[in-house]
Design an enzyme around this catalytic site. Structure first.
Site, short mmCIF file in Angstrom:
data_model
loop_
_atom_site.label_atom_id
_atom_site.label_comp_id
_atom_site.label_asym_id
_atom_site.label_seq_id
_atom_site.Cartn_x
_atom_site.Cartn_y
_atom_site.Cartn_z
N SER A 101 -43.33 -26.21 36.82
CA SER A 101 -43.62 -27.31 37.73
C SER A 101 -43.78 -28.41 36.92
O SER A 101 -44.75 -29.01 36.31
CB SER A 101 -44.87 -26.79 38.56
N HIS A 154 -39.27 -26.53 39.14
CA HIS A 154 -40.02 -26.57 40.34
C HIS A 154 -40.48 -28.00 40.58
O HIS A 154 -41.19 -28.48 39.87
CB HIS A 154 -41.40 -25.42 40.30
N ASP A 193 -42.47 -30.34 43.08
CA ASP A 193 -43.33 -30.27 44.10
C ASP A 193 -43.29 -31.82 45.06
O ASP A 193 -43.80 -32.76 44.38
CB ASP A 193 -44.54 -30.23 43.75
N MET A 242 -45.11 -33.72 48.13
CA MET A 242 -46.09 -34.02 48.71
C MET A 242 -46.25 -35.26 49.49
O MET A 242 -45.83 -36.34 48.81
CB MET A 242 -47.36 -33.68 47.97
N HIS A 285 -40.10 -27.43 46.32
CA HIS A 285 -41.24 -26.89 47.34
C HIS A 285 -41.82 -28.08 48.21
O HIS A 285 -42.50 -29.28 47.66
CB HIS A 285 -42.35 -26.46 46.45
N MET A 341 -44.35 -29.72 50.71
CA MET A 341 -45.74 -29.74 51.23
C MET A 341 -45.65 -31.14 51.97
O MET A 341 -46.30 -32.09 51.79
CB MET A 341 -46.45 -29.82 50.06
N MET A 378 -48.52 -18.86 47.85
CA MET A 378 -49.59 -20.10 47.33
C MET A 378 -50.79 -19.23 46.77
O MET A 378 -51.42 -18.80 47.42
CB MET A 378 -50.02 -21.33 48.11
N GLY A 389 -51.42 -28.78 46.93
CA GLY A 389 -52.08 -30.03 46.69
C GLY A 389 -52.13 -30.76 45.42
O GLY A 389 -51.84 -31.98 45.09
N PHE A 390 -52.67 -29.82 44.27
CA PHE A 390 -52.91 -30.21 43.16
C PHE A 390 -52.49 -29.15 42.10
O PHE A 390 -52.62 -28.03 42.42
CB PHE A 390 -54.44 -30.60 42.67
N GLY A 391 -52.21 -29.82 41.06
CA GLY A 391 -52.07 -28.45 39.71
C GLY A 391 -53.38 -28.37 39.17
O GLY A 391 -54.36 -29.03 39.58
N GLY A 392 -53.44 -27.13 38.14
CA GLY A 392 -54.52 -26.98 37.42
C GLY A 392 -55.85 -26.34 38.04
O GLY A 392 -56.88 -26.49 37.58
N ASP A 419 -47.01 -19.38 43.08
CA ASP A 419 -47.21 -20.79 42.70
C ASP A 419 -48.84 -20.95 42.76
O ASP A 419 -49.50 -21.14 43.80
CB ASP A 419 -46.43 -21.69 43.58
N GLY A 420 -49.32 -21.38 41.40
CA GLY A 420 -50.66 -22.20 41.33
C GLY A 420 -51.54 -21.22 40.44
O GLY A 420 -51.67 -20.12 40.65
N GLY A 421 -51.92 -21.85 39.43
CA GLY A 421 -52.96 -21.28 38.65
C GLY A 421 -52.34 -19.79 37.69
O GLY A 421 -53.03 -18.97 37.35
N GLY A 466 -47.42 -24.70 35.80
CA GLY A 466 -47.41 -26.11 35.62
C GLY A 466 -48.70 -26.54 34.46
O GLY A 466 -47.89 -26.39 33.40
C1 DX5 Z 1 -49.64 -27.14 43.99
C2 DX5 Z 1 -48.13 -27.04 43.48
C3 DX5 Z 1 -47.81 -26.27 42.43
C4 DX5 Z 1 -48.53 -26.82 41.07
C5 DX5 Z 1 -48.77 -25.59 40.08
O1 DX5 Z 1 -49.87 -27.55 45.28
O2 DX5 Z 1 -47.42 -26.39 44.43
O3 DX5 Z 1 -46.51 -26.01 42.29
O4 DX5 Z 1 -47.70 -27.88 40.22
O5 DX5 Z 1 -49.45 -26.24 39.00
P1 DX5 Z 1 -50.65 -25.24 38.29
O6 DX5 Z 1 -49.48 -24.25 37.55
O7 DX5 Z 1 -51.04 -26.17 37.23
O8 DX5 Z 1 -51.45 -24.53 38.97
ZN ZN Z 2 -45.30 -25.87 44.11
#
Ligand code: DX5
Ligand code: ZN
Length: 219
Positions: free
Chosen positions: A8, A33, A35, A37, A66, A68, A137, A142-145, A175-177, A197
């Site tokens: 991502s 990927h 994102d 938003m 993706h 959002m 999800m 909304g956020f990475g990490g 997707d996510g974590g 990501g």
């Molecule tokens: C979150 C995004 C993800 C995000 C994942 O809303 O949809 O694609 O980039 O990031 P990580 O892998 O850091 O959780």
């Molecule tokens: Zn995503």
């Protein structure tokens, strides 16, 4: 289907996006990927079709977009024209999901439905025959990490069974974590496309991490 890794770019450095894209594709990433938003459907703003178009101009890899965003039906053709290969839309963002899926397919893209952590896979029963994939999800969008939500694993197991009986060609993306610490569990729950990501871009050696993750998902 072969298991695929989807870095991502949200976690990358946008000031050198071309370099980041080439780093990922040369390391063995299967796709990118992206994102999108809008600050409305999710509390963060990223980028729109222009970014997709610019990335399209520097790579032939699959672009997995993706969305959002609220009212996704207004933007499908624009993202398809910009070069998206796959477009996924949130179940929670539309009341006319069946129509929206047709719209994505008519625009020439693979069509996916995304469900938030609090949304049950059971809501997908009527749409499964029409889709190419489901994106689960495993964090709140909304956020990475963010930290991986463990109950996502039972969702993908349950969904895999549903897909096997009503659309065996459809695949599951998570997707996510997702990272080296949970990749095996995620794979064993029936996931085929792995979004990552921070676990890639935040590591000391992003290309090495891509190679290691690919080895694990294909083991
Ligand atoms: C979150 C995004 C993800 C995000 C994942 O809303 O949809 O694609 O980039 O990031 P990580 O892998 O850091 O959780
Ligand atoms: Zn995503």
């Amino acid at each position: 289907m072969n298991k695929m890794l989807a870095p991502s770019i949200l976690a990358s450095d946008f000031s050198k996006i071309a370099e980041e894209v080439h780093l990922m594709t040369s390391a063995g990433a299967d796709m990118l990927h992206l994102d999108v938003m809008d600050g409305h459907f999710v509390p963060n703003i990223t980028f729109g079709p222009k970014m997709v178009k610019d990335i399209r101009s520097i790579t032939k890899h699959i672009l997995d977009v993706h969305l959002m965003i609220s009212e996704p039906e207004k933007y499908i053709e624009e993202f398809a024209k910009a070069g998206a290969d796959w477009i996924s839309v949130h179940y929670e963002a539309t009341v006319h999901l069946n129509r929206l899926i047709s719209q994505i397919k008519n625009a020439g893209c693979k069509a996916g439905v995304v469900i938030n952590p609090a949304t049950s896979v059971d809501v997908l029963d009527e749409i499964i025959p029409y889709i190419d994939f489901v994106l689960i999800m495993s964090v709140n969008p909304g956020f990475g990490g963010q930290k991986f939500i463990e109950s996502s694993l039972s969702k993908s197991r349950k969904l895999r069974e549903k897909l096997n009986s009503s659309n065996p060609k459809a695949f599951i993306e998570m997707d996510g974590g997702v990272g080296l610490d949970n990749l095996l569990q995620v794979r064993d729950s029936g996931v085929e496309v792995f979004v990552a990501g921070n676990s890639i871009f935040g590591s000391d050696n992003p290309t090495g991490t891509v190679a290691e993750m690919k080895k694990i998902i294909n083991s």
